[in-house]
Design a protein around this motif. Structure first.
Motif, PDB file in Angstrom:
ATOM      1  N   MET A   1       0.838  -1.199   0.000  1.00  0.00           N
ATOM      2  CA  MET A   1       0.000   0.000   0.000  1.00  0.00           C
ATOM      3  C   MET A   1       0.877   1.254   0.000  1.00  0.00           C
ATOM      4  O   MET A   1       1.643   1.486   0.932  1.00  0.00           O
ATOM      5  N   LEU A   2       0.766   2.038  -1.077  1.00  0.00           N
ATOM      6  CA  LEU A   2       1.540   3.270  -1.209  1.00  0.00           C
ATOM      7  C   LEU A   2       0.604   4.468  -1.339  1.00  0.00           C
ATOM      8  O   LEU A   2      -0.386   4.424  -2.075  1.00  0.00           O
ATOM      9  N   SER A   3       0.931   5.522  -0.644  1.00  0.00           N
ATOM     10  CA  SER A   3       0.109   6.734  -0.648  1.00  0.00           C
ATOM     11  C   SER A   3       0.618   7.758  -1.655  1.00  0.00           C
ATOM     12  O   SER A   3       1.708   7.615  -2.228  1.00  0.00           O
ATOM     13  N   HIS A   4      -0.162   8.816  -1.856  1.00  0.00           N
ATOM     14  CA  HIS A   4       0.284   9.933  -2.694  1.00  0.00           C
ATOM     15  C   HIS A   4       1.579  10.503  -2.126  1.00  0.00           C
ATOM     16  O   HIS A   4       2.516  10.803  -2.869  1.00  0.00           O
ATOM     17  N   GLY A   5       1.644  10.641  -0.823  1.00  0.00           N
ATOM     18  CA  GLY A   5       2.826  11.199  -0.169  1.00  0.00           C
ATOM     19  C   GLY A   5       4.043  10.310  -0.296  1.00  0.00           C
ATOM     20  O   GLY A   5       5.174  10.809  -0.379  1.00  0.00           O
ATOM     21  N   ASN A   6       3.841   8.992  -0.301  1.00  0.00           N
ATOM     22  CA  ASN A   6       4.968   8.078  -0.503  1.00  0.00           C
ATOM     23  C   ASN A   6       5.676   8.391  -1.818  1.00  0.00           C
ATOM     24  O   ASN A   6       6.903   8.543  -1.859  1.00  0.00           O
TER      25      ASN A   6
ATOM     26  N   SER B   1       8.816   7.738   2.443  1.00  0.00           N
ATOM     27  CA  SER B   1       8.442   6.954   1.263  1.00  0.00           C
ATOM     28  C   SER B   1       8.218   5.485   1.580  1.00  0.00           C
ATOM     29  O   SER B   1       7.940   4.689   0.685  1.00  0.00           O
ATOM     30  N   VAL B   2       8.327   5.105   2.856  1.00  0.00           N
ATOM     31  CA  VAL B   2       8.096   3.714   3.261  1.00  0.00           C
ATOM     32  C   VAL B   2       6.595   3.436   3.293  1.00  0.00           C
ATOM     33  O   VAL B   2       5.800   4.244   3.769  1.00  0.00           O
ATOM     34  N   MET B   3       6.207   2.286   2.795  1.00  0.00           N
ATOM     35  CA  MET B   3       4.798   1.901   2.613  1.00  0.00           C
ATOM     36  C   MET B   3       3.958   2.028   3.880  1.00  0.00           C
ATOM     37  O   MET B   3       4.466   2.017   5.007  1.00  0.00           O
ATOM     38  N   LYS B   4       2.638   2.066   3.668  1.00  0.00           N
ATOM     39  CA  LYS B   4       1.690   2.049   4.779  1.00  0.00           C
ATOM     40  C   LYS B   4       1.541   0.646   5.365  1.00  0.00           C
ATOM     41  O   LYS B   4       1.070   0.480   6.483  1.00  0.00           O
ATOM     42  N   GLY B   5       1.920  -0.370   4.590  1.00  0.00           N
ATOM     43  CA  GLY B   5       1.811  -1.761   5.029  1.00  0.00           C
ATOM     44  C   GLY B   5       1.329  -2.636   3.898  1.00  0.00           C
ATOM     45  O   GLY B   5       1.143  -2.180   2.756  1.00  0.00           O
ATOM     46  N   TYR B   6       1.128  -3.930   4.187  1.00  0.00           N
ATOM     47  CA  TYR B   6       0.591  -4.868   3.196  1.00  0.00           C
ATOM     48  C   TYR B   6      -0.921  -4.952   3.342  1.00  0.00           C
ATOM     49  O   TYR B   6      -1.449  -5.103   4.448  1.00  0.00           O
ATOM     50  N   TYR B   7      -1.615  -4.882   2.222  1.00  0.00           N
ATOM     51  CA  TYR B   7      -3.070  -4.876   2.235  1.00  0.00           C
ATOM     52  C   TYR B   7      -3.619  -6.195   2.775  1.00  0.00           C
ATOM     53  O   TYR B   7      -3.246  -7.281   2.310  1.00  0.00           O
ATOM     54  N   ASN B   8      -4.490  -6.098   3.753  1.00  0.00           N
ATOM     55  CA  ASN B   8      -5.146  -7.265   4.348  1.00  0.00           C
ATOM     56  C   ASN B   8      -4.164  -8.328   4.845  1.00  0.00           C
ATOM     57  O   ASN B   8      -4.456  -9.528   4.795  1.00  0.00           O
ATOM     58  N   ASN B   9      -2.997  -7.904   5.304  1.00  0.00           N
ATOM     59  CA  ASN B   9      -2.019  -8.870   5.803  1.00  0.00           C
ATOM     60  C   ASN B   9      -1.203  -8.221   6.924  1.00  0.00           C
ATOM     61  O   ASN B   9      -0.041  -7.870   6.749  1.00  0.00           O
ATOM     62  N   GLU B  10      -1.824  -8.079   8.058  1.00  0.00           N
ATOM     63  CA  GLU B  10      -1.173  -7.455   9.209  1.00  0.00           C
ATOM     64  C   GLU B  10       0.009  -8.284   9.694  1.00  0.00           C
ATOM     65  O   GLU B  10       1.040  -7.743  10.113  1.00  0.00           O
ATOM     66  N   GLU B  11      -0.117  -9.603   9.605  1.00  0.00           N
ATOM     67  CA  GLU B  11       0.964 -10.477  10.056  1.00  0.00           C
ATOM     68  C   GLU B  11       2.242 -10.238   9.257  1.00  0.00           C
ATOM     69  O   GLU B  11       3.337 -10.119   9.822  1.00  0.00           O
ATOM     70  N   ALA B  12       2.103 -10.160   7.934  1.00  0.00           N
ATOM     71  CA  ALA B  12       3.272  -9.911   7.084  1.00  0.00           C
ATOM     72  C   ALA B  12       3.827  -8.507   7.314  1.00  0.00           C
ATOM     73  O   ALA B  12       5.046  -8.300   7.281  1.00  0.00           O
ATOM     74  N   THR B  13       2.942  -7.549   7.552  1.00  0.00           N
ATOM     75  CA  THR B  13       3.380  -6.170   7.815  1.00  0.00           C
ATOM     76  C   THR B  13       4.230  -6.114   9.070  1.00  0.00           C
ATOM     77  O   THR B  13       5.321  -5.532   9.078  1.00  0.00           O
ATOM     78  N   VAL B  14       3.736  -6.715  10.137  1.00  0.00           N
ATOM     79  CA  VAL B  14       4.473  -6.715  11.409  1.00  0.00           C
ATOM     80  C   VAL B  14       5.822  -7.404  11.247  1.00  0.00           C
ATOM     81  O   VAL B  14       6.850  -6.935  11.765  1.00  0.00           O
ATOM     82  N   ALA B  15       5.853  -8.510  10.483  1.00  0.00           N
ATOM     83  CA  ALA B  15       7.094  -9.269  10.308  1.00  0.00           C
ATOM     84  C   ALA B  15       8.130  -8.506   9.503  1.00  0.00           C
ATOM     85  O   ALA B  15       9.333  -8.783   9.598  1.00  0.00           O
ATOM     86  N   THR B  16       7.677  -7.526   8.706  1.00  0.00           N
ATOM     87  CA  THR B  16       8.583  -6.780   7.840  1.00  0.00           C
ATOM     88  C   THR B  16       9.211  -5.581   8.551  1.00  0.00           C
ATOM     89  O   THR B  16      10.187  -5.017   8.063  1.00  0.00           O
ATOM     90  N   PHE B  17       8.655  -5.196   9.684  1.00  0.00           N
ATOM     91  CA  PHE B  17       9.163  -4.036  10.406  1.00  0.00           C
ATOM     92  C   PHE B  17       9.836  -4.436  11.713  1.00  0.00           C
ATOM     93  O   PHE B  17       9.413  -5.377  12.384  1.00  0.00           O
ATOM     94  N   ASP B  18      10.892  -3.699  12.045  1.00  0.00           N
ATOM     95  CA  ASP B  18      11.545  -3.785  13.346  1.00  0.00           C
ATOM     96  C   ASP B  18      11.378  -2.421  13.985  1.00  0.00           C
ATOM     97  O   ASP B  18      12.170  -1.503  13.740  1.00  0.00           O
ATOM     98  N   GLY B  19      10.315  -2.261  14.739  1.00  0.00           N
ATOM     99  CA  GLY B  19       9.945  -0.930  15.220  1.00  0.00           C
ATOM    100  C   GLY B  19       9.461  -0.110  14.039  1.00  0.00           C
ATOM    101  O   GLY B  19       8.554  -0.524  13.312  1.00  0.00           O
ATOM    102  N   ASP B  20      10.084   1.058  13.823  1.00  0.00           N
ATOM    103  CA  ASP B  20       9.705   1.863  12.654  1.00  0.00           C
ATOM    104  C   ASP B  20      10.668   1.670  11.487  1.00  0.00           C
ATOM    105  O   ASP B  20      10.632   2.405  10.509  1.00  0.00           O
ATOM    106  N   TRP B  21      11.544   0.678  11.599  1.00  0.00           N
ATOM    107  CA  TRP B  21      12.486   0.373  10.527  1.00  0.00           C
ATOM    108  C   TRP B  21      11.932  -0.748   9.632  1.00  0.00           C
ATOM    109  O   TRP B  21      11.539  -1.799  10.120  1.00  0.00           O
ATOM    110  N   LEU B  22      11.918  -0.516   8.302  1.00  0.00           N
ATOM    111  CA  LEU B  22      11.538  -1.547   7.340  1.00  0.00           C
ATOM    112  C   LEU B  22      12.735  -2.456   7.097  1.00  0.00           C
ATOM    113  O   LEU B  22      13.839  -1.986   6.781  1.00  0.00           O
ATOM    114  N   CYS B  23      12.531  -3.749   7.239  1.00  0.00           N
ATOM    115  CA  CYS B  23      13.589  -4.731   6.971  1.00  0.00           C
ATOM    116  C   CYS B  23      13.541  -5.096   5.486  1.00  0.00           C
ATOM    117  O   CYS B  23      12.568  -5.695   5.027  1.00  0.00           O
ATOM    118  N   THR B  24      14.583  -4.745   4.748  1.00  0.00           N
ATOM    119  CA  THR B  24      14.545  -4.895   3.293  1.00  0.00           C
ATOM    120  C   THR B  24      14.730  -6.328   2.817  1.00  0.00           C
ATOM    121  O   THR B  24      14.337  -6.669   1.701  1.00  0.00           O
TER     122      THR B  24
END
Length: 618
Positions: A192-197, A423-446
């Motif tokens: 999920m990417l916003s206009h601001g992203n 520019s970091v995404m808002k998260g994965y659509y309808n997948n909170e589990e994957a979203t949480v697993a991709t972040f370490d606090g406010d850091w996106l794990c690439t």
């Protein structure tokens, strides 16, 4: 003052350059164009047509098409209503299309033609409307079907009275798009990417990279469903009033470059690698005098680049730093060699941007040497996409550049690249589990392993999950080795295997067009690709090619055995992602028996030298 949304960004350009060509494309063998003013008008009419259909805020509208003006019209029209676009690669098979449409809760799909329409109809989805850009002769409107032109015509009559107020009300936090990852390791997630992203990423890129000008002509050949092309090759040119010209297809790039004569271009590394391989092949097979002149010219160019890299920035800005003798040699080399190569690319390119994968440093340095600067960057769909890019004043080959000025990057203890910023995404659509697993606090794990050098330029080592750990304890980063192998004009794709094994092997997909040409010239006759790939002369050819391409690597990093696959890897057959990256897990599973057979050869496993290249059909 910065624009609040993507519509405002485009509107500012329309106001400044209303009669300038925004898009150029070929139709029925002739180039067509549309001005910024006309493009804006069609966005308004199509948005009105969507509203007439009943599309409302936060509805999801998929775009299943190759790049063309209607792709962009759909994208901006959707965004103007606070609805959400869902781009889908047109090369995907029906079952993958269906998965994305269901995963993103898509309500309407804009398709290119009957072929793409059938993909939608074949899936068990909840799609209410299918809007076809180029309907066939058998097409007729129905409760679900409508043509793009019909809906646009309805919108021209219907007209949203408060359309401008609607799009001006959109803020940067509004969701703009859901882009599905390529799924190299599993089911794709909807980013999920916003206009601001997007806007924040564009603003940061313009700080470092080539300054795009309204006079620029950008050649676009990557699909707009690719986030890199959408941001760098579409939104950015439109934001400054440049003209975007669409290539007819990947197969017509050579001709389209000469017709369009672009000044800037974005691409994935594979195109640059193919250009490099073609040029080197022509030179290596040419007259000795021609080869000597070419190699001398490249050496002069490399010397100039090295001076550029080590000259203080203040002298570079003033145009200083090149001795008279080098300047004289460079002018001769430019006339004898550089200009001829540039002419094949249209003759006007002032900058190339590489993204979507790691570029072989030898290829990058070659382009710099012949005065075709390549600015390599790095990013993810999840970061809209650019995280780093090489600055125009000081590009360093072998790196993906410096961190965007509005982002923070750090390297974790295990080497993983972490990033945070607007520019970091808002998260994965309808997948909170994957979203949480991709972040370490406010850091996106690439998921990528990298390192920052002494000048804070980032180097990518490989995907975290792709590091091969041999049974000997040695680690192998396969991407750099695969890139080197792919540099051969006889190789299309390669995949290294060897996790928890004693040594590395390589599965190789030839460039069949080049291989067939070579086979004919060398008297290798056969009725099938499989038999050609099994011919002893072909084995010898690839043995020499692999040894030559991997010469700089350590012994344990070089493939000990190579299996030449006698069938083409494609997106449709599943071995490649839509951006033409290899799906390693798919390839490993498909050729599992072949891999086990190769490793079962105990005699070869005990040998320290590569003695024979077994050739197998998949």
């Amino acid at each position: 003052m910065k624009p609040n949304n993507l519509l405002e960004m485009l509107y500012r350009t329309v106001q400044k350059f209303p009669q300038k060509d925004a898009l150029v494309w070929k139709e029925s063998g002739k180039y067509q164009s549309i001005t910024y003013q006309a493009f804006w008008g069609r966005v308004y009419h199509f948005a009105s047509g969507l509203m007439w259909l009943g599309i409302k805020e936060n509805d999801k509208i998929a775009i299943l098409s190759n790049s063309n003006p209607m792709w962009g019209i759909t994208d901006f029209a959707t965004a103007s209503m606070k609805a959400v676009s869902v781009p889908v690669y047109p090369t995907l098979p029906p079952e993958q299309v269906a998965y994305i449409l269901k995963n993103a809760d898509v309500r309407a799909v804009v398709v290119e033609n009957e072929e793409q329409r059938q993909k939608v109809l074949a899936g068990n989805t909840n799609v209410e409307y299918v809007i076809t850009m180029y309907p066939g002769e058998t097409f007729y409107p129905s409760e679900i079907d409508v043509s793009f032109s019909q809906l646009e015509a309805v919108g021209k009559e219907y007209r949203i009275s408060d359309w401008e107020a609607k799009w001006r009300d959109i803020d940067r936090d509004q969701l703009s798009t859901i882009i599905h990852t390529s799924g190299t390791t599993g089911k794709p997630n909807g980013v999920m990417l916003s206009h601001g992203n997007f806007l924040s990423n564009m603003e940061a890129v313009q700080f470092w990279l080539i300054e795009l000008l309204s006079d620029d002509i950008a050649l676009s050949y990557l699909p707009l469903s690719h986030v890199f092309e959408r941001m760098a090759g579409y939104y950015m040119p439109l934001s400054v009033g440049a003209t975007i010209a669409y290539a007819e297809s990947i197969d017509t790039i050579k001709e389209n470059l000469k017709e369009i004569r672009p000044t800037v271009m974005t691409s994935v590394p594979r195109l640059f690698e193919k250009v490099y391989a073609t040029v080197r092949d022509e030179i290596d097979n040419g007259l000795p005098i021609k080869r000597r002149i070419f190699n001398w010219a490249v050496e002069v160019g490399v010397e100039r680049y090295d001076r550029y890299l080590n000259t203080p920035i203040n002298k570079l800005v003033l145009g200083d730093g090149m001795p008279k003798d080098l300047r004289r040699k460079w002018r001769i080399a430019d006339r004898l060699v550089y200009q001829k190569v540039k002419k094949e690319l249209g003759g006007r390119i002032r900058g190339l941007v590489s993204g979507g994968g790691t570029l072989n440093p030898d290829v990058a340095k070659f382009f710099w040497a012949i005065d075709l600067p390549i600015y390599e960057g790095y990013g993810l769909t999840e970061t809209s996409p650019v995280i780093t890019t090489n600055p125009v004043v000081r590009a360093k080959v072998g790196t993906v550049g410096k961190v965007m000025p509005n982002l923070d990057v750090r390297i974790a203890v295990d080497g993983e690249i972490l990033v945070r910023g607007p520019s970091v995404m808002k998260g994965y659509y309808n997948n909170e589990e994957a979203t949480v697993a991709t972040f370490d606090g406010d850091w996106l794990c690439t998921g990528d392993i990298g390192e920052l050098d002494e000048d804070h330029y980032l180097k990518i080592i490989d995907r975290k999950k792709r590091i091969i750990v041999l049974s000997t304890g040695k680690n192998v980063a396969p991407q750099l080795i695969e890139n080197a192998i792919n540099e051969s004009s006889y190789v299309e794709q390669s995949v290294l295997i060897g996790d928890h094994r004693k040594y590395i092997i390589c599965l190789l997909n030839p460039n069949f067009e080049k291989l067939l040409w070579w086979a004919e010239r060398n008297g290798v006759k056969s009725e099938s690709l499989e038999e050609i790939c099994q011919h002893p002369s072909v084995r010898d050819l690839f043995k020499i090619e692999i040894e030559r391409q991997t010469e700089p690597f350590a012994k344990f990093e070089k493939p000990k055995k190579v299996a030449i696959i006698g069938e083409e890897w494609t997106v449709e057959s599943g071995e490649l992602t839509p951006k033409l990256s290899t799906r390693v897990k798919v390839i490993e599973n498909k050729y599992k028996q072949l891999i086990e057979m190769i490793y079962a050869d105990e005699e070869s496993s005990d040998s320290q030298e590569q003695t024979e290249i077994p050739v197998k059909h998949g």
